[in-house]
Write a protein that holds these residues in place. Structure first.
Motif, PDB file in Angstrom:
ATOM      1  N   GLY A 158       8.640 143.453 -65.647  1.00 59.82           N
ATOM      2  CA  GLY A 158       8.187 144.595 -66.430  1.00 59.82           C
ATOM      3  C   GLY A 158       8.894 145.875 -66.058  1.00 59.82           C
ATOM      4  N   LYS A 159       8.798 146.843 -66.947  1.00 54.42           N
ATOM      5  CA  LYS A 159       9.335 148.176 -66.677  1.00 54.42           C
ATOM      6  C   LYS A 159       8.534 149.174 -67.497  1.00 54.42           C
ATOM      7  CE  LYS A 159      12.898 147.886 -70.293  1.00 54.42           C
ATOM      8  NZ  LYS A 159      14.343 148.022 -70.600  1.00 54.42           N
ATOM      9  N   TRP A 160       8.443 150.382 -66.990  1.00 58.04           N
ATOM     10  CA  TRP A 160       7.748 151.432 -67.702  1.00 58.04           C
ATOM     11  C   TRP A 160       8.693 152.130 -68.662  1.00 58.04           C
ATOM     12  CZ3 TRP A 160       2.664 152.195 -67.909  1.00 58.04           C
ATOM     13  CH2 TRP A 160       1.862 151.634 -66.900  1.00 58.04           C
ATOM     14  N   GLU A 161       8.263 152.241 -69.908  1.00 62.22           N
ATOM     15  CA  GLU A 161       8.978 153.021 -70.903  1.00 62.22           C
ATOM     16  C   GLU A 161       8.024 154.127 -71.342  1.00 62.22           C
ATOM     17  OE1 GLU A 161      10.376 150.513 -74.039  1.00 62.22           O
ATOM     18  OE2 GLU A 161      11.810 149.439 -72.760  1.00 62.22           O
ATOM     19  N   GLY A 162       8.108 155.268 -70.675  1.00 58.93           N
ATOM     20  CA  GLY A 162       7.155 156.338 -70.923  1.00 58.93           C
ATOM     21  C   GLY A 162       5.768 155.910 -70.503  1.00 58.93           C
ATOM     22  N   ASP A 163       4.822 155.914 -71.434  1.00 57.44           N
ATOM     23  CA  ASP A 163       3.442 155.561 -71.108  1.00 57.44           C
ATOM     24  C   ASP A 163       3.137 154.090 -71.339  1.00 57.44           C
ATOM     25  OD1 ASP A 163       3.468 155.383 -73.847  1.00 57.44           O
ATOM     26  OD2 ASP A 163       1.737 156.685 -74.192  1.00 57.44           O
ATOM     27  N   THR A 164       4.159 153.278 -71.587  1.00 59.46           N
ATOM     28  CA  THR A 164       3.955 151.870 -71.942  1.00 59.46           C
ATOM     29  C   THR A 164       4.624 150.944 -70.924  1.00 59.46           C
ATOM     30  OG1 THR A 164       3.884 152.422 -74.298  1.00 59.46           O
ATOM     31  CG2 THR A 164       4.289 150.119 -73.735  1.00 59.46           C
ATOM     32  N   LEU A 165       3.872 149.975 -70.440  1.00 63.37           N
ATOM     33  CA  LEU A 165       4.421 148.942 -69.566  1.00 63.37           C
ATOM     34  C   LEU A 165       4.939 147.815 -70.448  1.00 63.37           C
ATOM     35  CD1 LEU A 165       4.952 147.737 -66.767  1.00 63.37           C
ATOM     36  CD2 LEU A 165       2.609 146.808 -66.821  1.00 63.37           C
ATOM     37  N   VAL A 166       6.242 147.605 -70.449  1.00 61.65           N
ATOM     38  CA  VAL A 166       6.883 146.588 -71.275  1.00 61.65           C
ATOM     39  C   VAL A 166       7.162 145.369 -70.398  1.00 61.65           C
ATOM     40  CG1 VAL A 166       8.845 146.043 -72.754  1.00 61.65           C
ATOM     41  CG2 VAL A 166       7.905 148.370 -72.737  1.00 61.65           C
ATOM     42  N   VAL A 167       6.606 144.217 -70.791  1.00 60.85           N
ATOM     43  CA  VAL A 167       6.657 143.014 -69.955  1.00 60.85           C
ATOM     44  C   VAL A 167       7.259 141.858 -70.741  1.00 60.85           C
ATOM     45  CG1 VAL A 167       5.328 141.423 -68.514  1.00 60.85           C
ATOM     46  CG2 VAL A 167       4.555 143.802 -68.799  1.00 60.85           C
ATOM     47  N   THR A 168       8.113 141.095 -70.084  1.00 56.97           N
ATOM     48  CA  THR A 168       8.676 139.869 -70.658  1.00 56.97           C
ATOM     49  C   THR A 168       8.325 138.700 -69.747  1.00 56.97           C
ATOM     50  OG1 THR A 168      10.539 141.066 -71.638  1.00 56.97           O
ATOM     51  CG2 THR A 168      10.788 138.692 -71.380  1.00 56.97           C
ATOM     52  N   THR A 169       7.836 137.623 -70.341  1.00 55.14           N
ATOM     53  CA  THR A 169       7.440 136.431 -69.572  1.00 55.14           C
ATOM     54  C   THR A 169       8.155 135.210 -70.117  1.00 55.14           C
ATOM     55  OG1 THR A 169       5.241 137.360 -69.119  1.00 55.14           O
ATOM     56  CG2 THR A 169       5.500 134.969 -68.867  1.00 55.14           C
TER      57      THR A 169
END
Length: 256
Positions: A158-169
């Motif tokens: 995961g990584k933070w993009e502003g206020d959103t945690l973007v996750v790939t599984t």
């Protein structure tokens, strides 16, 4: 022991995110690049409200995925069979009833509350049901397929993009199914996790699988924080006080 029906149910929010998401949450300090999502979260709205200790069949979010054939016909037949068996009073057992780990993305359905712990380099999701643990590694590269052994929760980066945690599984084992939906070893689960209002969280989920799906499958879970709740150890017991799984795979309720 607290008992809520865990058979035949995943607490999934059905419909587009706009159906239940609160107004955008304006952070008190705009300079905060990483909102704090630590806390205990319950699915919201709660589809189990008022139905403690009852069996009922929830539909897959957004009516289910658009599967390729023959998977679409097979999945529809299995869901119709499950509904018919429930109406006949002989419900089929499911992974929850059999005390199997939920895996991804079912764990995010929060049949029982989940606790999120946000730390430098990692976000950890703890599910009260079966005391499950999911780890999201931040700012980490996804391992190559040959180095990513299949597991219940897969490998999440995961990584933070502003206020959103973007996750790939990736790497969820094929036997681990969500609402009995089949998937291949190429399945990818993408999440966008963000606060939508003080005390409210959402997880926008997109499932991609070129082998099984005609198009990506999208749905959203909503949560409400419960600061008064205390997570407890919850393992399945050898003798369940509410139900018995019979030899033919059906479930018999012991109490009303």
């Amino acid at each position: 022991m607290k008992m809520k029906s865990v058979a035949f149910a995943v607490a999934a929010m059905i419909g587009a995110p706009s159906a239940f998401v609160m107004a955008p949450y304006a952070m008190a300090h705009e300079e905060m690049a990483e909102p704090n999502i630590t806390g205990i979260w319950e699915i919201y709205p709660d589809p189990f409200a008022g139905d403690e200790n009852l069996f009922f069949e929830l539909s897959a979010p957004n009516g289910g995925p658009k599967l390729k054939e023959p998977y679409a016909t097979e999945w529809k037949a299995q869901r119709e069979k499950r509904t018919a068996m429930l109406k006949a009073g002989t419900p089929l057992a499911d992974p929850s009833t059999l005390c199997m780990l939920e895996g991804m993305p079912t764990i995010m359905g929060a049949i029982f509350p989940i606790q999120i712990l946000q730390n430098p380099g990692q976000v950890t999701v703890l599910a009260e049901f079966l005391t499950q643990t999911r780890r999201i590694f931040l700012d980490t590269e996804m391992p190559a397929p040959e180095d990513n052994a299949p597991s219940f929760y897969g490998f999440s980066v995961g990584k933070w993009e502003g206020d959103t945690l973007v996750v790939t599984t990736r790497g969820v084992r094929e036997e681990t199914e969500f609402f009995e939906i089949p998937h291949s070893d190429e399945m990818v689960i993408r999440e966008r996790i963000r606060l939508t209002a003080p005390g409210y969280l959402e997880d926008q989920i997109t499932i991609e699988d070129p082998k099984m799906l005609l198009e990506p499958y999208q749905f959203t879970y909503g949560y409400r924080r419960n600061d008064k709740y205390r997570m407890m150890e919850y393992y399945c017991e050898a003798e369940d006080p509410l139900l018995t799984v019979k030899d033919d795979g059906t479930v018999e309720m012991k109490t009303k």
